[in-house]
Design a protein around this motif. Structure first.
Motif, PDB file in Angstrom:
ATOM      1  N   TRP A   8      15.250   0.479   0.493  1.00 25.77           N
ATOM      2  CA  TRP A   8      14.915  -0.728   1.247  1.00 25.77           C
ATOM      3  C   TRP A   8      14.230  -0.444   2.577  1.00 25.77           C
ATOM      4  O   TRP A   8      13.868  -1.367   3.299  1.00 25.77           O
ATOM      5  CB  TRP A   8      16.184  -1.552   1.486  1.00 25.77           C
ATOM      6  N   ALA A   9      14.070   0.806   2.927  1.00 23.33           N
ATOM      7  CA  ALA A   9      13.465   1.141   4.214  1.00 23.33           C
ATOM      8  C   ALA A   9      11.978   0.798   4.220  1.00 23.33           C
ATOM      9  O   ALA A   9      11.328   0.717   3.170  1.00 23.33           O
ATOM     10  CB  ALA A   9      13.656   2.633   4.498  1.00 23.33           C
ATOM     11  N   GLU A  10      11.442   0.616   5.420  1.00 27.05           N
ATOM     12  CA  GLU A  10      10.009   0.387   5.548  1.00 27.05           C
ATOM     13  C   GLU A  10       9.265   1.638   5.073  1.00 27.05           C
ATOM     14  O   GLU A  10       9.577   2.742   5.510  1.00 27.05           O
ATOM     15  CB  GLU A  10       9.646   0.092   6.998  1.00 27.05           C
ATOM     16  N   PRO A  11       8.283   1.496   4.188  1.00 29.80           N
ATOM     17  CA  PRO A  11       7.555   2.673   3.689  1.00 29.80           C
ATOM     18  C   PRO A  11       6.704   3.293   4.793  1.00 29.80           C
ATOM     19  O   PRO A  11       6.172   2.591   5.664  1.00 29.80           O
ATOM     20  CB  PRO A  11       6.685   2.095   2.569  1.00 29.80           C
ATOM     21  N   VAL A  12       6.585   4.606   4.764  1.00 31.00           N
ATOM     22  CA  VAL A  12       5.782   5.322   5.767  1.00 31.00           C
ATOM     23  C   VAL A  12       4.681   6.162   5.125  1.00 31.00           C
ATOM     24  O   VAL A  12       3.726   6.544   5.794  1.00 31.00           O
ATOM     25  CB  VAL A  12       6.680   6.224   6.647  1.00 31.00           C
ATOM     26  N   GLU A  13       4.807   6.468   3.846  1.00 28.60           N
ATOM     27  CA  GLU A  13       3.817   7.306   3.160  1.00 28.60           C
ATOM     28  C   GLU A  13       2.726   6.440   2.549  1.00 28.60           C
ATOM     29  O   GLU A  13       3.006   5.505   1.794  1.00 28.60           O
ATOM     30  CB  GLU A  13       4.492   8.133   2.075  1.00 28.60           C
ATOM     31  N   ARG A  14       1.477   6.724   2.871  1.00 30.28           N
ATOM     32  CA  ARG A  14       0.355   5.938   2.366  1.00 30.28           C
ATOM     33  C   ARG A  14       0.237   6.070   0.849  1.00 30.28           C
ATOM     34  O   ARG A  14       0.450   7.147   0.302  1.00 30.28           O
ATOM     35  CB  ARG A  14      -0.951   6.378   3.031  1.00 30.28           C
ATOM     36  N   VAL A  15      -0.100   4.982   0.190  1.00 27.64           N
ATOM     37  CA  VAL A  15      -0.282   5.013  -1.263  1.00 27.64           C
ATOM     38  C   VAL A  15      -1.683   5.497  -1.586  1.00 27.64           C
ATOM     39  O   VAL A  15      -2.623   5.327  -0.795  1.00 27.64           O
ATOM     40  CB  VAL A  15      -0.041   3.620  -1.889  1.00 27.64           C
ATOM     41  N   GLY A  16      -1.827   6.113  -2.773  1.00 21.56           N
ATOM     42  CA  GLY A  16      -3.116   6.640  -3.190  1.00 21.56           C
ATOM     43  C   GLY A  16      -3.935   5.623  -3.955  1.00 21.56           C
ATOM     44  O   GLY A  16      -3.465   4.528  -4.296  1.00 21.56           O
ATOM     45  N   TRP A  17      -5.176   6.030  -4.257  1.00 19.65           N
ATOM     46  CA  TRP A  17      -6.083   5.100  -4.941  1.00 19.65           C
ATOM     47  C   TRP A  17      -5.663   4.815  -6.375  1.00 19.65           C
ATOM     48  O   TRP A  17      -5.972   3.742  -6.908  1.00 19.65           O
ATOM     49  CB  TRP A  17      -7.502   5.646  -4.894  1.00 19.65           C
ATOM     50  N   SER A  18      -4.937   5.717  -7.028  1.00 16.67           N
ATOM     51  CA  SER A  18      -4.468   5.429  -8.387  1.00 16.67           C
ATOM     52  C   SER A  18      -3.453   4.290  -8.374  1.00 16.67           C
ATOM     53  O   SER A  18      -3.466   3.411  -9.252  1.00 16.67           O
ATOM     54  CB  SER A  18      -3.857   6.684  -9.013  1.00 16.67           C
ATOM     55  N   TRP A  19      -2.570   4.293  -7.369  1.00 18.96           N
ATOM     56  CA  TRP A  19      -1.581   3.206  -7.245  1.00 18.96           C
ATOM     57  C   TRP A  19      -2.280   1.896  -6.927  1.00 18.96           C
ATOM     58  O   TRP A  19      -1.973   0.847  -7.515  1.00 18.96           O
ATOM     59  CB  TRP A  19      -0.570   3.547  -6.154  1.00 18.96           C
ATOM     60  N   ILE A  20      -3.243   1.936  -6.003  1.00 18.20           N
ATOM     61  CA  ILE A  20      -3.971   0.720  -5.630  1.00 18.20           C
ATOM     62  C   ILE A  20      -4.739   0.168  -6.828  1.00 18.20           C
ATOM     63  O   ILE A  20      -4.748  -1.042  -7.080  1.00 18.20           O
ATOM     64  CB  ILE A  20      -4.930   1.010  -4.459  1.00 18.20           C
ATOM     65  N   THR A  21      -5.370   1.062  -7.591  1.00 20.15           N
ATOM     66  CA  THR A  21      -6.114   0.621  -8.773  1.00 20.15           C
ATOM     67  C   THR A  21      -5.194  -0.020  -9.800  1.00 20.15           C
ATOM     68  O   THR A  21      -5.525  -1.048 -10.408  1.00 20.15           O
ATOM     69  CB  THR A  21      -6.855   1.816  -9.408  1.00 20.15           C
ATOM     70  N   GLY A  22      -4.014   0.572  -9.989  1.00 20.00           N
ATOM     71  CA  GLY A  22      -3.072   0.028 -10.964  1.00 20.00           C
ATOM     72  C   GLY A  22      -2.613  -1.374 -10.616  1.00 20.00           C
ATOM     73  O   GLY A  22      -2.617  -2.278 -11.463  1.00 20.00           O
ATOM     74  N   ILE A  23      -2.219  -1.579  -9.361  1.00 18.50           N
ATOM     75  CA  ILE A  23      -1.734  -2.911  -8.982  1.00 18.50           C
ATOM     76  C   ILE A  23      -2.884  -3.914  -8.967  1.00 18.50           C
ATOM     77  O   ILE A  23      -2.695  -5.102  -9.263  1.00 18.50           O
ATOM     78  CB  ILE A  23      -0.994  -2.868  -7.627  1.00 18.50           C
ATOM     79  N   ALA A  24      -4.102  -3.441  -8.646  1.00 17.06           N
ATOM     80  CA  ALA A  24      -5.255  -4.327  -8.678  1.00 17.06           C
ATOM     81  C   ALA A  24      -5.553  -4.780 -10.108  1.00 17.06           C
ATOM     82  O   ALA A  24      -5.852  -5.960 -10.347  1.00 17.06           O
ATOM     83  CB  ALA A  24      -6.476  -3.629  -8.079  1.00 17.06           C
TER      84      ALA A  24
END
Length: 419
Positions: A8-24
């Motif tokens: 439940w903590a606030e995320p601090v690690e940036r997500v990569g383009w594969s994750w962004i592409t998947g959710i898109a």
């Protein structure tokens, strides 16, 4: 396995383009299944069922009741996903089950020929899509750090607008008629699979699952605007802007057919062709704007100003359509609307994730925010139909839309905790 506090903590690690592409991609399937019916298939299906003389009111009932179902479904699905336990995670099961269920409901909708049948089937589509959206929407505050949310929101905004183009072209050009519903059923599932299969969704440990008590569960959906004023103002801002957008778009096909007389201007073409062209123009501009606006918002660290600017930019095309209802002005209005909505898409979602009251209830609180969208869509027919049918027609409608957008720009300025 991470502890529940880390989950439940606030995320601090940036997500990569594969994750962004998947959710898109998941959002692309979602919005294709939503906008294709709402923009083209449902208006034509309703008109075929009741005739041209009663289509405005009948379509208002179908779209309004469907939006009411969405109003209830997404916050409930979000709240349940917050406490879902299983090795596949909290969000992915809701995303996948919602996608499969919506595909089945779309096939059912294709076989309906009465207003009652259309309404019931569309409500099932809305319920399923909103369960899917609850899972997808929570991914941003779960995984994306604050300083990257403008970019990610802009990237998610791209399939929102591309979905409009693809779905309208698909159901008006490639697979016209009720078969278009079946054509939309496959993409909603296939486009959700890469994100569900390839991305990690941290599961909630069974022993750490909060105790769910019925009365407390119901009470949790009320987020006091007195205790959480910024959340309240963000909710109101979204409600007003989506109300304006929904009221304007709801009768756009009828506007082209009955006011612009598109088929008279362009013999051999239908109003659906004009609608598809408008949506392509609008979407291309929105796509070009969304990611740039999101990146700029991240770098400046500002959310309120861009949202207010987006609302005021969208006032311009509303006034244009009210005063000069010609085809060339309509094309120009689509360009300006795309500019304003592209800014809004990229920044508003990032703003909303920064005013959520609790980390433990992210999906539920995003669902409560979604009530603003669904509630606005539900109310839009009640606002738009009387204006079009009894209140002076389309000029009154578009002037009303402009006024609502100004109120939305004023509301976002009341948020204090987000610059």
């Amino acid at each position: 396995m991470e502890s529940v506090s880390q989950v439940w903590a606030e995320p601090v690690e940036r997500v990569g383009w594969s994750w962004i592409t998947g959710i898109a991609l998941g959002n692309l399937g979602l919005f294709m299944a939503y906008f294709g019916p709402l923009a083209v298939l449902l208006p034509n299906q309703v008109e075929a069922a009741v005739g041209a003389g009663h289509k405005v009111v009948a379509f208002a009932w179908v779209s309004g009741v469907g939006a009411l179902v969405a109003t209830v479904t997404q916050p409930v699905a979000g709240a349940l996903s917050d406490v879902t336990v299983g090795r596949f995670g909290r969000r992915h099961p809701w995303t996948l089950v919602g996608a499969v269920a919506s595909a089945g409901a779309l096939v059912l909708l294709s076989a309906q020929h009465t207003v009652g049948g259309i309404m019931v089937a569309w409500c099932l589509v809305q319920a399923s899509l909103n369960a899917m959206q609850a899972g997808l929407a929570a991914g941003v505050p779960d995984r994306v750090p604050v300083e990257q949310r403008g970019l990610v929101s802009g990237c998610i905004g791209i399939p929102t607008t591309v979905g409009v183009i693809l779905s309208v072209v698909l159901v008006s050009k490639v697979v016209p008629g009720n078969a278009g519903y079946v054509a939309l059923a496959g993409p909603v599932v296939l486009l959700a699979l890469p994100f569900v299969v390839a991305s990690h969704d941290e599961p909630l440990v069974a022993g750490d699952r909060p105790v769910v008590e019925w009365r407390g569960f119901v009470r949790s959906f009320w987020v006091s605007p007195r205790r959480n004023p910024d959340f309240g103002w963000a909710w109101l801002t979204r409600f007003l802007i989506i109300l304006a957008e929904s009221a304007a778009i709801l009768y756009l096909l009828y506007f082209l057919r009955d006011r612009i007389h598109y088929s008279v201007l362009f013999p051999g073409q239908k109003a659906e062709d004009g609608l598809a062209l408008l949506l392509v123009v609008y979407s291309v501009v929105a796509i070009a704007t969304a990611v740039v606006a999101g990146v700029v918002s991240d770098r400046l660290g500002r959310r309120r100003g861009p949202v207010a600017v987006s609302a005021m930019v969208m006032v311009v095309p509303a006034v244009m359509l009210a005063v000069w209802p010609t085809w060339h002005v309509t094309i120009a209005a689509a360009v300006v609307l795309g500019l304003g909505f592209g800014i809004y898409l990229s920044v508003d979602q990032a703003l909303v994730t920064q005013v959520l009251p609790t980390a433990e209830g992210r999906a539920k609180d995003l669902g409560v925010i979604s009530v603003a969208s669904a509630g606005a869509q539900a109310l839009a027919p009640a606002v738009a139909a009387p204006l079009v049918a009894y209140g002076g027609g389309y000029p009154t409608l578009f002037f009303g839309v402009a006024g609502i957008l100004v109120l939305g720009a004023l509301a976002v300025g009341r948020i204090k905790s987000v610059p």
